[in-house]
Scaffold this motif. Structure first.
Motif, short mmCIF file in Angstrom:
data_model
loop_
_atom_site.label_atom_id
_atom_site.label_comp_id
_atom_site.label_asym_id
_atom_site.label_seq_id
_atom_site.Cartn_x
_atom_site.Cartn_y
_atom_site.Cartn_z
N THR A 117 0.79 -1.68 -0.47
CA THR A 117 0.36 -0.07 0.29
C THR A 117 0.51 1.35 0.01
O THR A 117 0.58 2.29 -0.46
CB THR A 117 -0.51 -0.20 0.96
OG1 THR A 117 -1.88 -1.24 1.18
CG2 THR A 117 -1.81 1.11 0.89
N ASP A 118 2.11 1.12 0.78
CA ASP A 118 3.04 2.06 0.60
C ASP A 118 3.40 2.95 -0.61
O ASP A 118 3.58 4.12 -1.09
CB ASP A 118 3.68 2.18 1.84
CG ASP A 118 3.25 2.59 3.01
OD1 ASP A 118 2.13 2.39 3.77
OD2 ASP A 118 4.18 2.01 4.32
N ASP A 156 1.93 1.48 -3.26
CA ASP A 156 0.96 2.19 -4.32
C ASP A 156 1.00 3.88 -4.31
O ASP A 156 0.98 4.72 -5.01
CB ASP A 156 0.15 1.61 -4.26
CG ASP A 156 -0.19 -0.12 -4.62
OD1 ASP A 156 0.95 -0.43 -5.43
OD2 ASP A 156 -1.03 -0.89 -4.18
N ARG A 157 1.12 4.35 -3.50
CA ARG A 157 0.49 5.93 -2.69
C ARG A 157 1.91 6.22 -3.03
O ARG A 157 1.90 7.35 -3.75
CB ARG A 157 0.30 5.60 -1.14
CG ARG A 157 0.10 7.18 -0.73
CD ARG A 157 0.63 7.30 0.52
NE ARG A 157 -1.51 6.61 1.07
CZ ARG A 157 -0.55 5.31 2.51
NH1 ARG A 157 0.38 5.14 2.29
NH2 ARG A 157 -1.52 4.92 2.12
N ASP A 208 1.51 9.44 -5.88
CA ASP A 208 2.54 10.52 -5.20
C ASP A 208 3.89 11.22 -6.33
O ASP A 208 3.90 11.88 -7.34
CB ASP A 208 2.98 10.23 -4.63
CG ASP A 208 1.92 10.84 -3.21
OD1 ASP A 208 0.94 10.83 -3.37
OD2 ASP A 208 2.74 10.23 -2.50
N VAL A 265 -5.67 3.43 -7.76
CA VAL A 265 -4.75 4.40 -7.50
C VAL A 265 -4.48 5.38 -7.94
O VAL A 265 -4.54 6.44 -7.07
CB VAL A 265 -3.68 3.78 -6.73
CG1 VAL A 265 -2.54 5.51 -6.45
CG2 VAL A 265 -3.17 2.44 -6.47
#
Length: 272
Positions: A180-181, A183-184, A188, A243
């Motif tokens: 998840t981190d 993907d974020r 960004d 995402v």
């Protein structure tokens, strides 16, 4: 254990090594070894020097076989047979404790084998509820079974299963959070205009390979193949584009650029 009556028919002139071996179910080599260390020597010899065992010898050999089958070592057996002050019940209790420890270890081994079998057959050893809680509501608990149908014969599935066997909910939650981190961070970076081939993009590619190596070792060539799948497979593309719009295509571009920098042609790279 063998019946002590095996000794009761020994002829007065003795039995040969081969005959004793057959009667007691021990090898000739073992009998020679016990003779050599003085644990069980034949009382008679023929004129030609061949060993002959008497009824008394056979009785001693029977006791050796009994204690050996209980797991006692030869030195302990010698003490039990020859030391009148030996604490035989104590020796047997100590052996029983060792056997109990081995049983516990074998139970642990059986449990580990069961986990490994389950992991090879179904992937994460989690309930459907645990999977939903860890991987999110979009997770389909049928995905591991589908992956096994497609990739169950590959080395990567075996590596994935071996890692799954040792993971519980906490370990899988850490893996899910790392994904998840990542993907974020990818989203960004795309929003910030990070260019394929730039140091920041290459660091993200390296981070992706490290995170996904939680499942199985991921080479750069494999990563290129995953980049293709992420862009073209509807399920994966929907995840990444969920995402950030266009993230699947952007991710493939940064992976391909990094591969070229390492001498890999993305257009011909294969799963290896």
């Amino acid at each position: 254990m063998r019946d002590a009556a095996a000794a009761d028919t020994a002829a007065d002139d003795g039995l040969t090594v081969g005959q004793v071996s057959t009667r007691l179910g021990v090898t000739v080599r073992a009998l020679h070894h016990w003779d050599g260390i003085g644990l069980a020597r034949p009382s008679l010899r023929t004129a030609a020097g061949y060993r002959l065992y008497t009824a008394g010898d056979l009785e001693r050999l029977h006791r050796i076989v009994v204690y050996r089958e209980l797991g006692l070592g030869l030195d302990r057996i010698r003490a039990v047979l020859d030391d009148s002050a030996a604490d035989v019940p104590g020796a047997l209790r100590a052996q029983r404790a060792l056997v109990a420890e081995r049983i516990d270890r074998l139970r642990d081994l059986t449990a580990g084998l069961d986990r490994m079998i389950d992991a090879h057959e179904r992937g994460p050893l989690l309930t459907a509820e645990q999977q939903a809680a860890i991987f999110g509501p979009g997770w389909d608990p049928d995905w591991p079974a589908e992956a096994r149908r497609r990739y169950g014969g590959t080395a990567q599935w075996h590596q994935y299963a071996e890692r799954s066997a040792s993971r519980g909910p906490a370990e899988w939650r850490a893996v899910a959070e790392a994904v998840t981190d990542l993907d974020r961070a990818l989203g960004d970076a795309m929003d910030a205009g990070v260019a394929p081939g730039s140091p920041e993009a290459n660091r993200l590619v390296e981070r992706h390979r490290e995170v996904f190596s939680s499942y199985f070792p991921l080479t750069r060539r494999m990563q290129v193949c995953l980049g293709r799948v992420f862009e073209t497979d509807p399920g994966y593309a929907a995840h990444y584009d969920g995402v950030r719009a266009g993230l699947a295509a952007w991710f493939r571009r940064i992976v391909d650029a990094d591969a070229r920098a390492h001498g890999i042609d993305p257009d011909t790279a294969t799963w290896e």
